[in-house]
Write a protein that holds these residues in place. Structure first.
Motif, PDB file in Angstrom:
ATOM      1  N   SER A 120      -6.890  -1.331  -7.284  1.00 24.94           N
ATOM      2  CA  SER A 120      -5.678  -0.848  -7.940  1.00 24.94           C
ATOM      3  C   SER A 120      -5.830  -0.903  -9.454  1.00 24.94           C
ATOM      4  O   SER A 120      -5.426   0.013 -10.159  1.00 24.94           O
ATOM      5  N   PHE A 122       0.864  -1.181   0.000  1.00 20.05           N
ATOM      6  CA  PHE A 122       0.000   0.000   0.000  1.00 20.05           C
ATOM      7  C   PHE A 122       0.899   1.229   0.000  1.00 20.05           C
ATOM      8  O   PHE A 122       1.768   1.377   0.859  1.00 20.05           O
ATOM      9  N   LYS A 149      -1.083  -2.456  -3.690  1.00 25.05           N
ATOM     10  CA  LYS A 149      -2.420  -2.592  -3.096  1.00 25.05           C
ATOM     11  C   LYS A 149      -3.075  -1.221  -3.015  1.00 25.05           C
ATOM     12  O   LYS A 149      -2.408  -0.225  -2.764  1.00 25.05           O
ATOM     13  N   LYS A 196       2.453  -5.963  -7.415  1.00 19.84           N
ATOM     14  CA  LYS A 196       2.441  -6.186  -5.961  1.00 19.84           C
ATOM     15  C   LYS A 196       1.881  -4.997  -5.187  1.00 19.84           C
ATOM     16  O   LYS A 196       1.998  -4.925  -3.971  1.00 19.84           O
ATOM     17  N   ASP A 215      -5.211  -6.725  -7.368  1.00 23.59           N
ATOM     18  CA  ASP A 215      -6.205  -6.005  -6.580  1.00 23.59           C
ATOM     19  C   ASP A 215      -7.130  -5.183  -7.487  1.00 23.59           C
ATOM     20  O   ASP A 215      -6.674  -4.366  -8.283  1.00 23.59           O
ATOM     21  N   PRO A 265      -1.848  -4.816 -11.114  1.00 22.92           N
ATOM     22  CA  PRO A 265      -1.960  -5.577  -9.870  1.00 22.92           C
ATOM     23  C   PRO A 265      -3.185  -6.479  -9.908  1.00 22.92           C
ATOM     24  O   PRO A 265      -4.113  -6.257 -10.696  1.00 22.92           O
TER      25      PRO A 265
END
Length: 133
Positions: A100, A31, A64, A62, A97, A95
Motif C-alpha cells: 500500500s 482491502f 491493505k 488501515k 502495509d 498504511p
C-alpha cells in the motif's frame, strides 16, 4: 458523513467534512478493490464540492493492498476534478502495509505538475500540522 460498505456489509470508506479544521477527512479500511475505491474517491469529490474547502486529510493507515489500477484512474480523472473544486493541499497518512505504501508513493509522484500539493505522512499529528500550516 458518507459511509460506504462492500458487498459483505463491511465499511471500507468513511468521509466527512471537519468543520473545526475546515477540511474533508476520509478514512479507508481494509482491502479495497478498484471499483470500490473509485466510489470512495468520487464521494470525496462530492464532499469537497459540498464543503467548498481546499484541504483533504486521507487516513489510509488501515488500508491493505496495492492501488495500481485506482492510481491510473485517479491520474486520468480525479486530479482535474479535485483541482477544479479548489483542492490545494492533500495530506495522506500512509498504511503500514508495504504494498500500500508503494502505491501511495506512486500516487504522490503522479500529482507533480498539478495545482494540488500532496504529502505523505506516517502519523496523523504530522499530517494535521502540515494542513494547518
Amino acid at each position: 458523513m458518507i459511509e460506504l460498505k462492500n458487498k459483505f456489509g463491511i465499511v471500507y470508506y468513511i468521509g466527512q467534512y471537519d468543520t473545526a479544521n475546515d477540511w474533508v477527512h476520509t478514512q479507508w479500511i481494509g482491502f479495497v478493490p478498484s471499483e470500490f475505491s473509485i466510489k470512495g474517491v468520487e464521494s470525496t469529490l462530492k464532499l469537497l464540492e459540498d464543503s467548498n474547502c481546499s484541504k483533504l486529510l486521507s487516513d489510509n493507515s488501515k488500508i491493505k493492498g496495492a492501488w495500481g489500477e485506482t492510481n491510473d484512474w485517479l491520474e486520468k480523472h480525479w486530479f482535474d476534478k479535485a483541482s477544479a473544486l479548489g483542492l490545494q493541499k492533500h495530506a495522506t497518512i500512509l498504511p503500514a502495509d508495504l504494498f500500500s505504501q508503494s502505491s501511495h508513493e506512486q500516487f504522490e509522484k503522479s500529482q507533480k505538475g498539478t495545482t494540488i500539493v500532496m504529502k505523505n505522512f506516517e502519523r496523523v499529528e504530522e499530517a494535521t500540522a502540515w494542513l494547518k500550516s
